[in-house]
Design a protein around this motif. Structure first.
Motif, mmCIF file in Angstrom:
data_model
loop_
_atom_site.group_PDB
_atom_site.id
_atom_site.type_symbol
_atom_site.label_atom_id
_atom_site.label_comp_id
_atom_site.label_asym_id
_atom_site.label_seq_id
_atom_site.Cartn_x
_atom_site.Cartn_y
_atom_site.Cartn_z
ATOM 1 N N ASP A 103 -13.200 -6.550 25.165
ATOM 2 C CA ASP A 103 -13.264 -8.009 25.238
ATOM 3 C C ASP A 103 -12.037 -8.663 24.626
ATOM 4 N N CYS A 104 -11.118 -7.904 24.100
ATOM 5 C CA CYS A 104 -9.886 -8.494 23.558
ATOM 6 C C CYS A 104 -8.684 -8.030 24.374
ATOM 7 N N THR A 105 -8.147 -8.935 25.183
ATOM 8 C CA THR A 105 -6.969 -8.661 26.000
ATOM 9 C C THR A 105 -6.044 -9.871 25.874
ATOM 10 N N GLN A 136 -7.975 1.566 17.328
ATOM 11 C CA GLN A 136 -9.149 1.831 16.497
ATOM 12 C C GLN A 136 -10.061 0.611 16.390
ATOM 13 N N CYS A 137 -9.676 -0.490 17.033
ATOM 14 C CA CYS A 137 -10.526 -1.684 16.993
ATOM 15 C C CYS A 137 -11.504 -1.642 18.162
ATOM 16 N N ILE A 138 -12.773 -1.986 17.882
ATOM 17 C CA ILE A 138 -13.782 -1.905 18.945
ATOM 18 C C ILE A 138 -13.537 -2.921 20.067
ATOM 19 N N HIS A 139 -12.798 -3.988 19.761
ATOM 20 C CA HIS A 139 -12.565 -5.005 20.790
ATOM 21 C C HIS A 139 -11.400 -4.642 21.704
ATOM 22 N N PHE A 140 -10.521 -3.789 21.197
ATOM 23 C CA PHE A 140 -9.243 -3.552 21.863
ATOM 24 C C PHE A 140 -9.415 -3.145 23.328
ATOM 25 N N GLY A 141 -8.791 -3.924 24.223
ATOM 26 C CA GLY A 141 -8.802 -3.590 25.645
ATOM 27 C C GLY A 141 -10.139 -3.839 26.317
ATOM 28 N N GLY A 145 -15.132 -9.026 13.633
ATOM 29 C CA GLY A 145 -14.842 -7.615 13.895
ATOM 30 C C GLY A 145 -13.377 -7.325 14.179
ATOM 31 N N CYS A 146 -12.542 -8.369 14.206
ATOM 32 C CA CYS A 146 -11.117 -8.157 14.452
ATOM 33 C C CYS A 146 -10.506 -7.462 13.239
ATOM 34 N N VAL A 147 -9.800 -6.378 13.465
ATOM 35 C CA VAL A 147 -9.244 -5.640 12.335
ATOM 36 C C VAL A 147 -7.746 -5.877 12.154
ATOM 37 N N CYS A 148 -7.273 -7.027 12.665
ATOM 38 C CA CYS A 148 -5.869 -7.387 12.488
ATOM 39 C C CYS A 148 -5.422 -7.193 11.037
ATOM 40 N N ALA A 149 -6.308 -7.532 10.132
ATOM 41 C CA ALA A 149 -5.954 -7.436 8.721
ATOM 42 C C ALA A 149 -5.499 -6.031 8.371
ATOM 43 N N HIS A 150 -6.233 -5.036 8.837
ATOM 44 C CA HIS A 150 -5.867 -3.651 8.533
ATOM 45 C C HIS A 150 -4.625 -3.232 9.295
ATOM 46 N N ILE A 151 -4.507 -3.771 10.504
ATOM 47 C CA ILE A 151 -3.338 -3.419 11.307
ATOM 48 C C ILE A 151 -2.077 -3.943 10.638
ATOM 49 N N LEU A 152 -2.157 -5.177 10.133
ATOM 50 C CA LEU A 152 -1.000 -5.760 9.465
ATOM 51 C C LEU A 152 -0.605 -4.958 8.237
ATOM 52 N N PRO A 203 -7.701 -13.314 24.088
ATOM 53 C CA PRO A 203 -7.520 -12.690 22.787
ATOM 54 C C PRO A 203 -8.670 -13.015 21.837
ATOM 55 N N VAL A 204 -9.165 -12.018 21.132
ATOM 56 C CA VAL A 204 -10.168 -12.249 20.103
ATOM 57 C C VAL A 204 -9.457 -12.530 18.783
ATOM 58 N N GLY A 205 -8.405 -11.789 18.544
ATOM 59 C CA GLY A 205 -7.658 -11.966 17.302
ATOM 60 C C GLY A 205 -6.201 -12.265 17.585
ATOM 61 N N PRO A 206 -5.483 -12.708 16.564
ATOM 62 C CA PRO A 206 -4.109 -13.164 16.746
ATOM 63 C C PRO A 206 -3.132 -12.047 17.114
ATOM 64 N N CYS A 207 -3.418 -10.813 16.725
ATOM 65 C CA CYS A 207 -2.471 -9.733 17.030
ATOM 66 C C CYS A 207 -2.375 -9.467 18.520
ATOM 67 N N MET A 208 -3.309 -10.052 19.286
ATOM 68 C CA MET A 208 -3.295 -9.852 20.727
ATOM 69 C C MET A 208 -2.558 -10.984 21.422
ATOM 70 N N VAL A 209 -2.217 -12.036 20.667
ATOM 71 C CA VAL A 209 -1.680 -13.226 21.301
ATOM 72 C C VAL A 209 -0.182 -13.141 21.519
ATOM 73 N N SER A 269 0.960 -6.510 17.223
ATOM 74 C CA SER A 269 0.767 -5.075 17.435
ATOM 75 C C SER A 269 -0.195 -4.802 18.580
ATOM 76 N N CYS A 270 -1.297 -5.547 18.625
ATOM 77 C CA CYS A 270 -2.298 -5.272 19.654
ATOM 78 C C CYS A 270 -1.743 -5.578 21.049
ATOM 79 N N ALA A 271 -1.042 -6.707 21.180
ATOM 80 C CA ALA A 271 -0.479 -7.056 22.484
ATOM 81 C C ALA A 271 0.567 -6.028 22.901
HETATM 82 S S1 SF4 Z 1 -6.428 -8.740 18.019
HETATM 83 FE FE1 SF4 Z 1 -8.098 -7.955 19.242
HETATM 84 S S2 SF4 Z 1 -7.700 -5.768 19.448
HETATM 85 FE FE2 SF4 Z 1 -6.404 -6.526 17.805
HETATM 86 S S3 SF4 Z 1 -7.568 -6.124 15.963
HETATM 87 FE FE3 SF4 Z 1 -8.040 -8.216 16.554
HETATM 88 S S4 SF4 Z 1 -9.840 -8.067 17.872
HETATM 89 FE FE4 SF4 Z 1 -9.002 -6.005 17.677
#
Ligand code: SF4
Lengths: 353, 334, 73
Positions: free
Chosen positions: A327-329, A320-325, A305-312, A333-339, A344-346
């Motif tokens: 379960d993804c902090t 707009q990601c359901i994980h943001f803030g 469900g990580c939408v990093c691909a679209h964010i990139l 981190p659920v996806g790499p953009c949070m790391v 972008s997510c971080a």
């Molecule tokens: S890094 Fe986390 S918040 Fe960002 S798109 Fe992936 S799952 Fe969603």
């Protein structure tokens, strides 16, 4: 200085007035971080938006490369070395950092040369360096391997995940037309030269400016882009002349292409992009960790469900990601953009409104 | 809640707070503990302050200090920022078999020296030895401390008010950067010095002036200045930080930019943050500057009406939000 | 990406240069640049000097900004 930062802001407002919506993509992760840090968004006119592109090397490293890294780092007798951010990228239920917590020898380095030193100090161990990044770090890895070869250091290898910037931008923006202009990465340009970005006006027909990294330099480049849009010009202008020349750093490029050659590369979220990666030339093959170690081919999946691909791709924003803030902090981190702090997510999370 | 303890649970960010709020507080809850201040303020005869802290720092020795000096300074400072006058501490040690005796005596000497400097006495202690788990430098220290409240001293309410000024007593980030540079062997020349020190005299200089009103006072340890400001801010206030006014030593500042770290998020052990009404801000500054640890004190921000945001404002009028730090701090290189 | 920081070369030792950043120094490799000398202001990234910076102190950038200011009323 002739012009103050306030002068730049005033002229940006003047040129933006009535110009319609303008989306400028910054492709460099350090630009993303600086723009957040200096609060650039908070002073830009409403109709000017900054969109983060694929310039965070941690975020674009494919799940396959990360699972290879984890597999190697989890072996007895291996010292695995990498840059700090890379350690926390999740891979299925583990990460390099959790291997470190478990007691595996994972070390953070600030230069590839640290890996050479560690290899020399630990002759009984296999030392592996995780090479990530674009043209700004690839020549370093080339230098490491070239020296290791000359000095006959046998216990050092590189897990190579280096990528090159221009082909990725071309690929990305040909498929996406929502971007009005490009803020080009200053430090990549100092290696490959400002001319390497002339494809942006020539092929993509977009204005581009090479930018430095402080608030003044970033605003100056944004101003220059607005000026081009205003006067209907598409050029690539070097707004970081202090550090960037037309042709770049020849010596670094020569060394890079002595050791490596272009290859296809897998980008997280963007898939396989022809000629956007670098592999070792045959002569240096023995320094390739994939050649030295048997790496299990387990198909690691991109996080659920990580939408990093679209964010990139600039098609979604993190909120707009359901994980943001939820379960993804940055802690989990659920996806790499949070790391990475540049992801972008971080960046959204740290400086969220 | 996570199902396993991770290193991030010890880093003072969101995870640490989660652990305290979900595991410890429900189990131990009482009126003295619940405010979660640096020290508990106890009653029963005279009012006293009590605190405890454990030290697991690696490396044991770093430029400007060691685990022993830290174990004393940290506990003394928790008492001091509560408004108390630090008096007594206990020292409990867990040693791993194999620790060299000379390392131990070096640390003990440093504990004694720092206690003397801080004006506290070590009145009780305990030592346990556990099996060696493969390291040669296994030593963990717990110190508890007790402080008293001299008559007439103002006790910080730890509650900020609109119009207050935020004051920092010295350079931010020096301690955390010194430890990180040593631990990760970052090769800075000359090595970056920690400023860790007991600050009882510094807080006394401020609190002994009867005209001072101190609304809040803290030592911004783990999570740095950012974490303290985020803890202070309330639902109807904003804290505005004048971005470039936070003093950072030039070498520390350079190290931060080399590693891609924001000094606001780096741990301190040699400075305090104060929140005081505007009317006495100048006088508090003067008191701080009269102490050797307060030489570089300055006003770095103010409290405004708002809705729980900490914002850093730049000279040219842009701003960014400062959020509670999360995740382990790792140098970012690219 | 590319966290590069400017510093000043204060010493050269074989293929390494000692680079000073406002009071703290660190060695960086000279492998990626043609000719560097003591006193040069350089851009360092991940342990390597990647560029020697112009000493013109931003004059050129001011000129580039100049060109965008012609429209100001
Ligand atoms: S890094 Fe986390 S918040 Fe960002 S798109 Fe992936 S799952 Fe969603």
């Amino acid at each position: 200085m002739k012009y103050s930062i306030e002068d730049l802001i005033k002229q940006i407002n003047f040129l933006a007035d009535g110009a319609g919506d303008i989306a400028i993509m910054e492709v460099c992760g350090t630009h993303t971080a600086s723009i957040r840090k200096f609060g650039i968004m908070s002073i830009l006119p409403e109709n000017i938006k900054m969109v983060s592109g694929p310039g965070c090397p941690v975020c674009v490293t494919s799940q396959e490369d990360i699972s290879a890294a984890v597999a190697i780092a989890d072996r007895e007798g291996v010292i695995f070395t990498c840059f700090g951010d890379m350690m926390r990228v999740p891979c299925d239920s583990t990460s390099l950092y959790s291997l470190f917590e478990k007691g595996r020898d994972v070390r953070l380095v600030t230069s590839p040369m640290d890996a050479k030193k560690i290899a020399q100090e630990n002759p009984e161990k296999q030392v592996v360096y995780f090479g990530i990044g674009f043209e700004t770090t690839a020549p370093h890895t080339a230098a490491l391997v070239e020296e290791a070869d000359k000095e006959k250091i046998k216990n050092l290898s590189v897990l190579n995940s280096h990528k090159t910037m221009p082909s990725a931008i071309k690929h990305l923006l040909q498929a996406d037309s929502k971007i009005s202009a490009l803020l080009c990465p200053g430090h990549v340009a100092s290696i490959i030269g400002a001319d390497a970005f002339s494809f942006v006006p020539d092929i993509l027909h977009l204005p581009a400016a090479v930018a430095g990294f402080d608030a003044y330099e970033i605003l100056a480049a944004i101003l220059r882009i607005l000026d081009m849009i205003h006067s209907n010009k598409t050029q690539c202008i070097n707004m970081y002349p202090k550090a960037v020349t037309k042709n770049g750093n020849r010596k670094a490029l020569e060394l890079l292409y002595q050791v490596m050659e272009p290859d296809d590369a897998l980008w997280r979220g963007l898939g396989n992009i022809p000629e956007s990666g670098l592999k070792f030339r045959e002569y240096y093959e023995e320094f390739d960790a994939r050649y030295r170690f048997e790496i299990p081919k387990n198909k690691a999946s991109d996080a659920n469900g990580c939408v990093c691909a679209h964010i990139l791709r600039g098609k979604k924003i993190p909120t707009q990601c359901i994980h943001f803030g939820k379960d993804c902090t940055p802690d989990n981190p659920v996806g790499p953009c949070m790391v990475s702090a540049e992801g972008s997510c971080a960046a959204y999370y740290r400086y969220r409104e | 809640m996570d199902d396993k303890i991770m290193l991030a649970h010890g880093s003072g960010g969101e995870k640490y707070r989660e652990l305290v709020k979900e595991i410890f507080l429900p189990a131990y809850s009482n009126e003295f503990l619940n405010p979660l201040n640096d020290s508990a303020i106890l009653t029963g005869g005279e009012k006293i302050a009590m605190t405890t802290d454990s030290y697991v720092v690696k490396p044991l020795f770093f430029p400007g200090g060691d685990i022993g000096s830290l174990a004393v300074s940290g506990t003394v400072n928790d008492l001091a920022v509560s408004g108390a006058y630090p008096k007594y501490i206990s020292v409990g040690m867990i040693l791993e078999a194999g620790l060299s005796m000379s390392t131990l005596s070096k640390i003990v000497d440093s504990i004694a020296r720092t206690a003397k400097e801080a004006g506290v006495q070590i009145v009780t202690g305990d030592t346990k030895v556990i099996e060696n788990r493969g390291s040669s430098d296994g030593i963990f220290i717990n110190t508890a401390g007790i402080g008293i409240f001299p008559k007439g001293r103002a006790v910080p309410q730890q509650k900020i008010e609109v119009g207050d000024r935020i004051i920092i007593s010295g350079y931010a980030a020096s301690h955390g950067m010194a430890v990180m540079a040593k631990r990760e062997d970052l090769g800075f020349l000359p090595p970056i010095l920690s400023d860790a020190a007991p600050l009882g005299d510094l807080t006394a200089a401020v609190l002994n002036n009867k005209n001072h009103i101190i609304n809040a006072m803290r030592d911004p340890t783990r999570g740095g200045v950012a974490a303290t400001l985020c803890e202070w801010v309330t639902t109807d206030t904003d804290i505005i930080l004048y971005d470039n006014s936070v003093p950072v030593r030039p070498d520390v500042s350079a190290a931060c930019s080399l590693l891609g770290l924001d000094p606001l998020f780096i741990a301190n052990e040699g400075i305090i943050l104060l929140c005081v009404p505007e009317s006495c801000a100048e006088s508090v500054l003067t008191s701080l500057k009269s102490n050797k640890h307060g030489e570089y004190a300055r006003i770095i921000g103010e409290v405004r009406k708002g809705n729980a945001a900490v914002k850093a404002v730049t000279e040219f009028g842009s701003y960014r939000r400062i959020m509670m730090p999360s995740g382990e701090l790792l140098p970012r290189i690219c | 990406m590319c966290l590069a920081v400017p510093g000043k070369i204060t010493d050269i030792n074989g293929t390494d240069a000692k680079v000073d950043y406002n009071g703290v120094s660190k060695y960086a490799s000279l492998r990626l640049v043609e000719k560097a000398a003591i006193g040069d202001i350089v851009l360092v990234h991940a342990g390597f000097i990647i560029e020697i910076l112009d000493k013109d102190d931003g004059e050129e950038l001011q000129k580039l900004i100049d060109e965008t200011m012609r429209l100001i009323k």
